[in-house]
Design a protein around this motif. Structure first.
Motif, short mmCIF file in Angstrom:
data_model
loop_
_atom_site.label_atom_id
_atom_site.label_comp_id
_atom_site.label_asym_id
_atom_site.label_seq_id
_atom_site.Cartn_x
_atom_site.Cartn_y
_atom_site.Cartn_z
N ARG A 20 0.71 -0.79 -0.43
CA ARG A 20 0.44 0.15 -0.49
C ARG A 20 1.27 1.32 0.16
NH1 ARG A 20 -4.95 0.39 4.06
NH2 ARG A 20 -3.30 -0.98 5.37
N VAL A 21 1.75 1.05 0.71
CA VAL A 21 2.81 2.69 1.22
C VAL A 21 3.18 2.79 -0.46
CG1 VAL A 21 5.09 3.27 1.44
CG2 VAL A 21 3.44 2.23 3.50
N ASP A 28 4.52 7.45 -8.82
CA ASP A 28 4.08 8.93 -9.61
C ASP A 28 5.12 9.97 -8.01
OD1 ASP A 28 2.83 7.26 -11.85
OD2 ASP A 28 0.94 7.43 -10.07
N SER A 29 5.73 10.03 -7.04
CA SER A 29 6.42 10.59 -6.55
C SER A 29 8.13 10.11 -6.68
CB SER A 29 5.93 10.77 -5.04
OG SER A 29 5.93 9.85 -4.45
N VAL A 30 8.10 9.09 -6.50
CA VAL A 30 9.29 8.77 -6.57
C VAL A 30 9.34 7.74 -7.38
CG1 VAL A 30 11.39 7.18 -5.42
CG2 VAL A 30 9.58 9.04 -4.04
N LEU A 31 9.22 6.04 -7.60
CA LEU A 31 8.88 5.81 -9.28
C LEU A 31 8.17 6.36 -10.03
CD1 LEU A 31 8.38 2.50 -6.47
CD2 LEU A 31 10.39 3.72 -7.63
N PHE A 32 8.30 6.44 -11.49
CA PHE A 32 7.66 7.11 -12.04
C PHE A 32 7.73 5.97 -13.78
CE2 PHE A 32 9.89 10.48 -10.34
CZ PHE A 32 9.27 11.46 -9.94
N GLU A 33 6.24 5.98 -13.97
CA GLU A 33 5.78 5.42 -15.32
C GLU A 33 6.98 5.79 -16.71
OE1 GLU A 33 1.87 3.65 -17.39
OE2 GLU A 33 1.16 5.86 -16.19
N MET A 57 17.08 3.50 -5.42
CA MET A 57 17.72 2.96 -4.09
C MET A 57 19.16 3.73 -3.49
SD MET A 57 14.76 0.01 -3.14
CE MET A 57 16.21 -1.22 -3.59
N LEU A 58 19.85 3.06 -4.58
CA LEU A 58 21.18 3.08 -4.75
C LEU A 58 21.85 4.04 -4.84
CD1 LEU A 58 22.14 -0.84 -5.82
CD2 LEU A 58 21.67 0.03 -3.73
N HIS A 59 21.66 5.54 -6.12
CA HIS A 59 21.86 6.33 -6.55
C HIS A 59 20.86 7.96 -6.29
CE1 HIS A 59 24.92 3.61 -7.82
NE2 HIS A 59 24.39 2.99 -8.32
N GLY A 60 19.78 7.48 -6.10
CA GLY A 60 18.89 8.39 -6.46
C GLY A 60 18.20 8.95 -7.56
N ILE A 61 17.82 9.81 -7.38
CA ILE A 61 17.43 10.22 -9.16
C ILE A 61 17.65 11.43 -9.78
CG2 ILE A 61 15.26 11.52 -9.71
CD1 ILE A 61 13.18 10.24 -7.77
N THR A 62 17.86 10.79 -10.73
CA THR A 62 19.05 11.57 -11.55
C THR A 62 18.49 12.35 -12.86
OG1 THR A 62 19.99 10.16 -12.35
CG2 THR A 62 20.76 9.98 -10.81
#
Length: 70
Positions: A20-21, A28-33, A57-62
């Motif tokens: 659920r989290v 759509d805030s961290v994981l994008f379609e 998770m390892l490197h962050g959003i780039t």
């Protein structure tokens, strides 16, 4: 390159977050379609691309990861 596709439940088991989290807070805030997950055949089912989720998770959003989805 071969990708590993996971359902929300399978991703939940791997990253130790409640499904659920993932659906309500991460999607759509961290994981994008188109970058981290797809909706195959235009349906409702969501399949997460494990290699891209793990990379975030390892490197962050780039900017490179965001440009993959464009």
């Amino acid at each position: 390159m071969s990708n590993t596709y996971l359902t929300t439940s399978e991703l939940s088991e791997r990253i130790k977050y409640d499904a659920r989290v993932i659906r309500e807070q991460l999607k759509d805030s961290v994981l994008f379609e188109g970058v981290h997950y797809i909706r195959p055949f235009g349906g409702r089912k969501i399949l997460f691309i494990w290699e891209r989720v793990e990379e975030e998770m390892l490197h962050g959003i780039t900017t490179d990861s965001l440009s993959i989805g464009l």
